[in-house]
Design an enzyme around this catalytic site. Sequence first.
Site, PDB file in Angstrom:
ATOM      1  N   ARG A  86       0.819  -1.219   0.000  1.00 47.87           N
ATOM      2  CA  ARG A  86       0.000   0.000   0.000  1.00 47.87           C
ATOM      3  C   ARG A  86       0.851   1.266   0.000  1.00 47.87           C
ATOM      4  NH1 ARG A  86      -5.359  -1.145   2.145  1.00 47.87           N
ATOM      5  NH2 ARG A  86      -5.482   1.002   2.836  1.00 47.87           N
ATOM      6  N   TRP A  89       2.501   6.443   6.206  1.00 45.14           N
ATOM      7  CA  TRP A  89       2.755   7.217   4.993  1.00 45.14           C
ATOM      8  C   TRP A  89       2.599   8.667   5.442  1.00 45.14           C
ATOM      9  CZ3 TRP A  89       0.103  10.635   1.723  1.00 45.14           C
ATOM     10  CH2 TRP A  89       0.609  10.768   0.429  1.00 45.14           C
ATOM     11  N   LYS A 100       1.010   6.411 -16.240  1.00 46.75           N
ATOM     12  CA  LYS A 100       1.765   5.186 -15.931  1.00 46.75           C
ATOM     13  C   LYS A 100       3.258   5.458 -15.975  1.00 46.75           C
ATOM     14  CE  LYS A 100      -0.502   3.302 -14.591  1.00 46.75           C
ATOM     15  NZ  LYS A 100      -1.836   3.091 -14.117  1.00 46.75           N
ATOM     16  N   GLU A 128       4.435   7.790 -13.025  1.00 47.61           N
ATOM     17  CA  GLU A 128       4.395   7.291 -11.649  1.00 47.61           C
ATOM     18  C   GLU A 128       5.435   6.222 -11.352  1.00 47.61           C
ATOM     19  OE1 GLU A 128       0.580   5.714 -10.458  1.00 47.61           O
ATOM     20  OE2 GLU A 128       0.315   4.731 -12.374  1.00 47.61           O
ATOM     21  N   HIS A 174      -1.971  23.628 -29.995  1.00 45.21           N
ATOM     22  CA  HIS A 174      -2.404  24.731 -29.123  1.00 45.21           C
ATOM     23  C   HIS A 174      -1.472  24.910 -27.925  1.00 45.21           C
ATOM     24  CE1 HIS A 174      -6.064  25.183 -31.463  1.00 45.21           C
ATOM     25  NE2 HIS A 174      -6.080  23.861 -31.518  1.00 45.21           N
TER      26      HIS A 174
HETATM   27  C1  F6R Z   1      -2.450   4.907 -10.851  1.00 46.33           C
HETATM   28  C2  F6R Z   1      -3.291   4.496  -9.758  1.00 46.33           C
HETATM   29  C3  F6R Z   1      -4.115   5.519  -9.075  1.00 46.33           C
HETATM   30  C4  F6R Z   1      -5.495   4.940  -8.733  1.00 46.33           C
HETATM   31  C5  F6R Z   1      -6.304   5.956  -7.922  1.00 46.33           C
HETATM   32  C6  F6R Z   1      -7.693   5.451  -7.609  1.00 46.33           C
HETATM   33  O1  F6R Z   1      -1.782   3.825 -11.417  1.00 46.33           O
HETATM   34  O2  F6R Z   1      -3.317   3.354  -9.390  1.00 46.33           O
HETATM   35  O3  F6R Z   1      -4.236   6.671  -9.853  1.00 46.33           O
HETATM   36  O4  F6R Z   1      -6.161   4.613  -9.907  1.00 46.33           O
HETATM   37  O5  F6R Z   1      -5.630   6.234  -6.732  1.00 46.33           O
HETATM   38  O6  F6R Z   1      -7.641   4.274  -6.880  1.00 46.33           O
HETATM   39  P1  F6R Z   1      -8.908   3.348  -6.730  1.00 46.33           P
HETATM   40  O7  F6R Z   1      -9.234   2.799  -8.064  1.00 46.33           O
HETATM   41  O8  F6R Z   1      -8.495   2.283  -5.751  1.00 46.33           O
HETATM   42  O9  F6R Z   1     -10.015   4.206  -6.208  1.00 46.33           O
END
Ligand code: F6R
Length: 615
Positions: free
Chosen positions: A27, A74, A493, A496, A512
Amino acid sequence: MCGITGYIGTRNAAPILIEGLCKLEYRGYDSAGLALLHNGVLDVKKKKGRVAVLASEVQSKPFYATMGISHTRWATHGGVTDANAHPHISSDGNIALVHNGIIENYENIRKFCESKGYTFKSQTDSEALANLIAYHYEYRTNKDTKNRLLEAVRKALAHVEGTYGIAVLSKFHEDEMIAARKGSPLIIGVGKDEHLVASDVLGFAGRANRVIYLEDGQIASITKDNCEIITMGNKPIDLVVNDIDWELETADMGGASSFMEKEIFEQPKVLENAIRGRISDDSSTSVLNGLNMTPNELRQVDRIIFCACGTAWHACMLAEYYIEKYVRIPVEVEYASEFRYKNAPLDKSTLVFVVSQSGETIDTLEALRESKRKGFKTLAITNSVGSTISRESDGGLYQYAGKEVGVASTKAFTSQVLISLLVALYMARMRDLSFSAGKSIVDSIISLPEHVKNVLKLAPQIKQIAKKYAYKHDFLFLGRLGEFPLALEGALKLKEISYIHAEGYPAAEMKHGPIALVCPECPTVIFANTEEIIPKLVSNAQEIKARKGQLIAITDTPESFEGLADDIIALPKVHEAIMPIVATIPIQLLAYYVALERGCDVDKPRNLAKAVTVE
Ligand code: F6R
């Protein structure tokens, strides 16, 4: 984001807590800690860095206890330091607390506690709550009350603004752990002569098959063989114990070198799971019983709002594309974080859909609640059975994609897009879409896993392309119509997991502004799989080449880009409905191999968390 595990039972708690933290590592976190309680002594260890650092500290100074709480942090309030890591101990030494969420009025609580003589060692909002509970324990509860700790927590929480999932120990309560939640998930695992607590069922994987989902505003008093839950208003709650389907919840790498790799390559199976049982016998539409809406109710819907965050938001943009194309009703896609505060005008025939892999993203959850508060039917697409969003929505569709562990969402995205296509098909067939048009979409859906399997075979070629461009500083991603969301997703993608700056645009928008970026150091990835606009995209490609930009074309019409693009990733020609899913695979692989080439940790990218449970 932050993870909580807790244990109370008959076994040595420390290894169980460490094991739980390891399972929650995916996580995202920056420090870890635990508190064990035995013979009135609270033994606390906390360290910045990986759980492994904490584990070796625990091993080098073992402390036997049959109860304890643990946490991965975190950072939100205060830097990444040992002192800011959880658990936090009240300054009188009585209370140990782990906390997920954000206490918004922590400064007031801190001042109040300081005025009562409590002191602080950290910069966190959470320590304020530990001291507030200690204060209530000492001065606001009856010393002879059996439920004294529970009362102290309940009374302290009444003063808290913000969100929390907490687990609490008191050195005077050898046989009790308190857990409470508001806006941050917390689950109680029920075992034989033991209970576990975790912020995500994975935290007690393999240790409990039965769980109690704590709801917002509930507080639990947990002993090894009993669990009682009350509301913030001190009313008892009947326990509902659910069975867990571990097949859906657990995940191992199964021989892959990372979860991300495994999750990219298992997409053919994931897509099959999303379709299974959802195609009608006459094969011209989908069957979506989970929506809990009759065909008549669905026909009354004349506008849909989709809310989500991040990658799920990109999936919503494809939902918009499909529904507007096939159902011919207006769709809006909102960032959940905006929707929850903007008081969007809705009318009685508006349907709200939220999309969330984890089912716990706080902004998406609050968007769902805002919509429900206003009395709207609110449906969800989620991958997490039993998650808060799945429990609170009026209906919805599970993705059955299996646990997604890699922080960068891959299989969850394609499965969300496929499910939104099934929704569009279902609603379109109730309206104007003909049997034959419906059947051709169904046939394409059935063929999708095989196409995805074939595109995955391009991995070696894409790996080579990734090597060539891995050290560029910027990337542009361009696409139009159903491929514009892919441009956004490709850019997300890449940035990140490889930390390369990237932007996604509708291809025609390039002129633009973004074209100013084009140069040999800023390659462009262009999607070109929509027949009627290929000539326009070829023009864009020429404009890029005229400015010495490097170009990677992802296209089912490779002949149009020969001699023009520096690299061509050739895709099969497929039905327009499934094309966006097929064309997603190369950008996932590209981001993955670029990140590997740069030596990045693809499963745990810096600063990111898998489920964003704080605002
Ligand atoms: C990008 C990613 C995040 C999730 C976002 C929503 O790869 O994983 O942008 O898509 O945090 O998360 P969920 O779908 O769990 O609500």
